[in-house]
Design an enzyme around this catalytic site. Structure first.
Site, PDB file in Angstrom:
ATOM      1  N   SER A  30       0.934  -0.919   0.207  1.00  0.00           N
ATOM      2  CA  SER A  30       0.249   0.266  -0.427  1.00  0.00           C
ATOM      3  C   SER A  30       1.360   1.373  -0.250  1.00  0.00           C
ATOM      4  CB  SER A  30      -0.864  -0.391   1.350  1.00  0.00           C
ATOM      5  OG  SER A  30       0.339  -0.308   2.335  1.00  0.00           O
ATOM      6  N   CYS A  31       2.098   0.576   0.154  1.00  0.00           N
ATOM      7  CA  CYS A  31       2.853   2.388  -0.222  1.00  0.00           C
ATOM      8  C   CYS A  31       3.422   2.581  -1.301  1.00  0.00           C
ATOM      9  CB  CYS A  31       4.392   2.126   0.709  1.00  0.00           C
ATOM     10  SG  CYS A  31       4.619   1.004   2.027  1.00  0.00           S
ATOM     11  N   ILE A  32       4.155   3.771  -1.811  1.00  0.00           N
ATOM     12  CA  ILE A  32       3.763   4.413  -2.715  1.00  0.00           C
ATOM     13  C   ILE A  32       5.026   5.093  -3.426  1.00  0.00           C
ATOM     14  CG2 ILE A  32       3.328   6.049  -4.486  1.00  0.00           C
ATOM     15  CD1 ILE A  32       0.516   5.957  -3.774  1.00  0.00           C
ATOM     16  N   GLY A  94       0.756   1.622  -3.945  1.00  0.00           N
ATOM     17  CA  GLY A  94      -0.803   2.623  -3.602  1.00  0.00           C
ATOM     18  C   GLY A  94      -1.817   1.432  -3.714  1.00  0.00           C
TER      19      GLY A  94
END
Lengths: 162, 223
Positions: A30-32, A94
């Protein structure tokens, strides 16, 4: 995926700056991953951000948050010699991961991160030339600082270059 | 690695030892972290016995660390970060809330499936429903037996939910899980145990992630 030399791993809530002929490597859920790159001087930076907004505190990790990390990334890459006017930006990550695990508070942090990144980049006038965002699977990315190419590997989907 | 944090707890005699939690920080001293390690190791040994019986093969679950650490530090040392893994998670309900999380490399999940189905190792090569079933059942058995130990030792109520499963890149899954726990504060408390099957060289990891306000329950006195 690429030559196994001078590969810089960028871990969660980290930011790294480098020149060609280095590579950046990271894993995104979910990190970018925000990659900014001076295409003429071949200087770039990769930010592995985790959350949209920094806390209301004097002491926090700037690279962990979209709103503090992105300006810091641009500042750092320019301090290294990059020209602000030549900067392009590429984005990856994301995703909405492991939906069976998430509780309500953090559900779809991937989307929240995307929105925060988009807003901050627009505010700073940075041009996003390519992105691979969203979905429900994790990504391994490799960034080539000799040409700014970002290779994304999704499990079970395959590889693409943006 | 055990972390020494500022002492801010009192020994209350028969009842709970104290651990202070607030919005931004969990505070537990090294003596209490060691106590939790002992409780966790006893539970891990019980779980080892039960899972070994099911698999008809010796499996050892061993506590590696009782951690109080930041997301950044977790990211630096993340196991199976770039490997494709099966992850199975169970929600904890009762006096201790939080999650159990199991991680196995894909190849090891295949080996476990072959073992359970009594096929030669190397037979299973695809991530099908059978592999998912085996991992879910392993998580179920280990999670339940671990919980039962905690219930018996600490005289608490604790019920793991039915597990959920995911197959993806290890770092992406674990980043997400630990990010969830980072919403409670800067430091994340978790116990990591190793799941080892010596004969078939299977390695997995079993994380115990209690919510911060559940940690004092782990410090309840036992005889």
């Amino acid at each position: 995926m690429a030559i196994d030399q001078n590969i810089i791993s960028v871990n969660m809530a980290e930011m790294r700056i480098a020149h060609a002929l280095a590579f950046f490597r990271t894993v995104l859920g979910s990190c970018i991953g925000v990659f900014v790159y001076d295409i003429k001087l071949k200087i770039g930076g990769l930010l592995h951000l985790m959350l949209p907004e920094h806390p209301d505190s004097d002491n926090f990790n700037v690279a962990k948050y979209a709103d503090s990390g992105i300006p810091a990334l641009i500042e750092a890459v320019c301090r290294e010699g990059a020209n602000r006017k030549n900067l392009i930006c590429k984005l990856s990550g994301g995703a909405k991961m492991f939906s069976g695990f998430s509780s309500n508070s953090i559900v779809d942090i991937g989307s929240r991160n995307q929105a925060a990144v988009s807003e901050k980049l627009k505010e700073l006038g940075l041009r996003v030339v390519a992105s691979d965002l969203g979905g429900e699977t994790g990504r391994k990315i490799l960034v080539d600082l000799s040409n700014g190419k970002l290779t994304v590997l999704h499990f079970n989907v395959g590889e693409k270059v943006i | 690695m055990l972390k020494t944090i500022n002492i801010d707890g009192e020994d209350e005699g028969e009842g709970l030892m104290s651990a202070t939690t607030n919005q931004n920080n969990i505070v537990i001293d090294e003596k209490h972290l060691e106590y939790i390690r002992v409780i966790a190791q006893r539970s891990a040994e019980n779980a080892s016995t039960v899972i070994s019986k099911w698999l008809k093969n010796t499996v050892t679950l061993r506590v590696l660390n009782v951690n109080m650490t930041t997301l950044e530090e977790i990211g630096v040392n993340m196991k199976l970060n770039e490997d494709i893994v099966f992850a199975s998670a169970t929600e904890l309900i009762g006096d201790i809330r939080g999650h159990f999380l199991f991680i196995f490399k894909l190849e090891d999940a295949f080996k476990m499936t072959d073992m359970v189905l009594k096929k030669p190792i190397g037979t299973t090569l695809e991530t099908d429903e059978l592999v998912q079933s085996v991992i879910l059942e392993t998580c179920n058995i280990v999670g339940s037996s671990f919980s039962n130990s905690l219930v018996n030792m600490l005289q608490i109520n604790l019920l793991p939910s039915a597990p959920s499963i995911c197959c993806d890149i290890g770092g992406a899954i674990m980043g997400n899980v630990f990010l969830e726990y980072a919403s409670y504060g800067e430091k994340i408390f978790f116990i990591d145990t190793e799941y080892v099957h010596e004969e078939s060289k299977i390695e997995g990891y079993f994380f115990i992630l209690p919510t911060p306000d559940s940690i004092p329950v782990l410090l309840k006195r036992i005889d």
